[in-house]
Motif scaffolding. Structure first.
Motif, short mmCIF file in Angstrom:
data_model
loop_
_atom_site.label_atom_id
_atom_site.label_comp_id
_atom_site.label_asym_id
_atom_site.label_seq_id
_atom_site.Cartn_x
_atom_site.Cartn_y
_atom_site.Cartn_z
N GLN A 117 48.01 12.15 -8.69
CA GLN A 117 46.88 11.21 -8.72
C GLN A 117 45.84 11.66 -9.74
OE1 GLN A 117 45.39 10.16 -4.68
NE2 GLN A 117 47.04 11.51 -3.95
N LEU A 118 45.51 12.95 -9.69
CA LEU A 118 44.43 13.48 -10.51
C LEU A 118 44.78 13.49 -12.00
CD1 LEU A 118 41.64 14.91 -10.63
CD2 LEU A 118 42.84 17.07 -10.25
N PHE A 119 46.00 13.89 -12.31
CA PHE A 119 46.34 14.16 -13.70
C PHE A 119 47.08 13.02 -14.41
CE2 PHE A 119 46.09 18.59 -11.99
CZ PHE A 119 44.93 18.93 -12.66
N ILE A 120 47.82 12.20 -13.65
CA ILE A 120 48.55 11.12 -14.34
C ILE A 120 48.30 9.75 -13.72
CG2 ILE A 120 50.35 12.62 -15.25
CD1 ILE A 120 52.18 11.84 -13.03
N GLY A 121 47.34 9.67 -12.81
CA GLY A 121 46.90 8.38 -12.31
C GLY A 121 47.84 7.67 -11.36
N GLU A 122 48.73 8.42 -10.71
CA GLU A 122 49.63 7.78 -9.75
C GLU A 122 48.87 7.38 -8.48
OE1 GLU A 122 53.14 9.95 -8.80
OE2 GLU A 122 53.93 9.87 -10.84
N ASP A 211 35.37 14.81 -9.14
CA ASP A 211 34.29 13.82 -9.13
C ASP A 211 34.38 12.90 -10.34
OD1 ASP A 211 33.33 14.84 -6.77
OD2 ASP A 211 31.72 16.02 -7.71
N ASN A 212 34.67 13.47 -11.50
CA ASN A 212 34.81 12.65 -12.71
C ASN A 212 35.98 11.68 -12.59
OD1 ASN A 212 32.63 13.85 -13.99
ND2 ASN A 212 33.87 15.39 -15.03
N TRP A 213 37.06 12.16 -12.02
CA TRP A 213 38.24 11.31 -11.81
C TRP A 213 37.91 10.15 -10.87
CZ3 TRP A 213 41.00 11.58 -6.92
CH2 TRP A 213 42.14 10.76 -6.88
#
Length: 220
Positions: A117-122, A211-213
């Motif tokens: 979720q955090l790194f590739i938006g799944e 938080d930025n994500w």
């Protein structure tokens, strides 16, 4: 001569090594590896650690990577008489069980659930979340009636697990269903030497990333 530590501050594994170093009062020369910039693939770093992972230490020319292996190495070499990694067989085996649980179950399940979720938006995966919850309930059960993760004293197991649990909390997971974990977490934060300096600072870097994500998700 100080031990060279190659690390990235937000990494739970790297924070574990910092916690161990603080517990043993070891001096380390810090070398920041920026994973986003690809520092881990620098030929000089690959000569030290062909697996190009962090953390890595170099102690008088001897490289060691994998955080829990580093922890064991440091205590075995520099922690004579330390209770962090007991010498009695059954006590040490319990510490090893908890370290292996953290590496192969708790942290692994968290990583499979949250990092995509955090790194590739799944999107969140319900199956992976259920497995993470199961691991959390396992750990909560292990702590029933116990002061620390592997008995009555603080050990490597606690330093490893607290780096994971603090990261899980920073990801936004509610810990209130896990009463034993919350009590243990409070205790470890209060008793691990230089906790805020070693784990807290890097955790703030991770929190800022999360938080930025979340902010970017909201704005989309």
């Amino acid at each position: 001569m100080a031990i060279d530590l190659y690390y990235t501050p937000d990494s739970p594994a790297c924070r574990l090594v910092l916690l161990v170093a603080a517990a043993l009062d070891l001096q380390m020369e810090h070398h920041h590896i920026n994973l986003q910039n690809g520092d881990q693939y620098d030929p000089k770093y690959l000569k030290i650690n062909p697996q190009h992972s962090v953390p890595t230490i170099v102690d008088n020319g001897f490289p060691v990577w994998e955080a829990r292996a580093i922890g064991r190495y440091l205590v075995n070499k520099y922690g004579m008489g330390s209770t962090l990694y007991p010498t009695e067989l059954k006590e040490r085996t319990l510490v090893d069980m908890r370290l292996d649980f953290d590496l192969g179950v708790l942290y692994e399940r968290f990583a499979y659930y949250f990092y995509p979720q955090l790194f590739i938006g799944e999107r969140p995966d319900k199956v992976h979340f259920a497995k993470l919850l199961e691991a959390m309930f396992f750990f909560n059960t292990f702590l029933a009636g116990e002061t620390y993760a592997a008995g009555p004293t603080l050990t490597l197991a606690d330093l490893s697990l607290v780096s994971t649990i603090s990261t899980i909390e920073a990801s936004g997971m509610d810990l209130t269903p896990f009463e034993n974990i919350l009590e243990w977490y409070t205790r470890v934060k209060a008793t691990a030497l230089k906790y805020e300096e070693t784990n807290g600072k890097g955790l703030e870097v991770f929190k800022e990333m999360v938080d930025n994500w979340r902010r970017n998700k909201t704005e989309l």
